[in-house]
Design an enzyme around this catalytic site. Sequence first.
Site, PDB file in Angstrom:
ATOM      1  N   CYS B  33      47.454  38.418  46.762  1.00 35.48           N
ATOM      2  CA  CYS B  33      46.647  37.157  46.244  1.00 35.48           C
ATOM      3  C   CYS B  33      46.495  35.939  47.172  1.00 35.48           C
ATOM      4  CB  CYS B  33      46.102  36.909  44.340  1.00 35.48           C
ATOM      5  SG  CYS B  33      45.124  38.468  44.181  1.00 35.48           S
ATOM      6  N   CYS B 102      43.626  27.694  40.811  1.00 36.44           N
ATOM      7  CA  CYS B 102      45.742  27.653  40.790  1.00 36.44           C
ATOM      8  C   CYS B 102      45.821  26.558  39.474  1.00 36.44           C
ATOM      9  CB  CYS B 102      45.388  26.648  42.084  1.00 36.44           C
ATOM     10  SG  CYS B 102      45.667  27.050  43.789  1.00 36.44           S
TER      11      CYS B 102
END
Lengths: 397, 143
Positions: B33, B102
């Site tokens: 990812c 994030c």
Amino acid sequence: MGATRIIYLDHSATTYVKPEVANAMAPYHTEHFGNPSSIYRIARDSKKAIDAARAQVAAALGAEPDEIYFTSGGSESDNWAIKGIAFANRKKGNHIITTAIEHHAVIHTCQYLEKQGFAVTYLPVDEFGLVSPAALEAAITEQTILVSIMYANNEIGTIEPIAELGAIARKHKIPFHTDAVQAVGNVAIDVKAQNIDLLSLSAHKFYGPKGVGALYIRKGTKIDTLIHGGGQERRRRAGTENIAGIVGLGKAIALATADIEGHNARIRALRDRLMQGILAKIPHARLNGHPEKRLPGNINISFEFIEGESILLWLDDEGICASTGSACTSGSLEPSHVLLATGLPVEISHGSLRLTLGDVNTDADVDFVLEVLPKVVTRLREMSPLYKGKDGGCNVQ
Amino acid sequence: MYSDKVMDHFKNPRNVGEIENASGVGEVGNPVCGDIMNIYLKIENNVITDAKFKTFGCGAAIASSSMATELVRGKTLEEAWDVSNKAVAEALEGLPPVKMHCSVLAEEGIHKAINDYRKKQGLEPWVEKNPHSHDDTEMSCGT
């Protein structure tokens, strides 16, 4: 932000407009603004300018002027070529052959046509990004109505064997389109010798203006119109001509193709020094694309253990403009389809950096990047949990 | 595209590194990812006395790790557990929508490190109050 000077290494994204080109365009904004379809003198000036630009584009490609059609750029040219050929030949067949590494202007157009009932074969590429002529030959069926293969790849710079691929399509009497947006000005092109039936190009990749391009359509090619309306471009592409843009395209292509070999030799020398320098100075770095069959200004390197966007941010801080195949700049979270098609593992695709050199670059630029980039990579690796130090090697598999 | 605060924490990340014999370690993310965060906590008397990180990822991933470690330092485990991804993003003066995952990763890293500590202590791991369905943060990496 510390950087005061800008080192532009993203010429495959776009180029600046050369002053000679901007100067050639200027009178067509202010003075010779007439609509070429009108009858009076200032309109005739516009018409003459378009004819001259058409001749310049034709000369650069080895085509006839009446085989050149002006468009709004590379994406329109690709859309027109692919949809135009597909729709004009749908009674003949429904099969299109392209590759896995095309620009999105080609791939997304083909995906759209799949929804319209066409079948599309996406030819694979080898580890260098090369399409195999044998694979093309094998993919052709009775239903095949179009082959579309890019001349040179925008990300990894690989130059495809276009003449050979074109010859195969020609042998089977199938129209052959090439997206040459990255190739024009960097590779000598001769549409006749290379068996090309349709070719897309865009001015802003060779120091011309944005928003203007062209599609070469070989005489006798059966193709539908994409943009319907007025009778411009010999009734095949409607819309009042972007005269200044077309003049700029003509001037830019003439300049870009006047001395391709000399120009390439200079860019290639700079590129090779930068490319070899990076590979020598930075461990765990691998070159993407073909070592020789690549665009003269293109470098694409993957750095293991780190991610591309963070490299770009640090380079930007030093005034260096570059790009990456990492997902994190695209908004899609998927890394480059081109790098994946070459077999590069996903996790390493995230750490790719593309540097594309052009006319503005100098030896001092190369020296500066060779000084800055190793520090950036080291800094990011030091905070990466994947990097186990100089001897640790890669634990990403 | 990034706030000044994100750029500050990206360029001058706080608390980079590992803690030897850390009380708790949280490893989250996936190289496929494009982001991995390792969070290391030193815990004394139920208080986080040191927090460090190592991150593979984009600017937002590095800045989120830096900010998250800053936010949990000096906090009790209960307080640190309540530091949400939104708190991390707000402290960074916002993240672009596509980068919100994030901050989620940072929250998950802290939680994982805390639970690693609790397990080592023979305690029940705490349960996520609002487990993030990754859909609502545009985390679409399906691998």
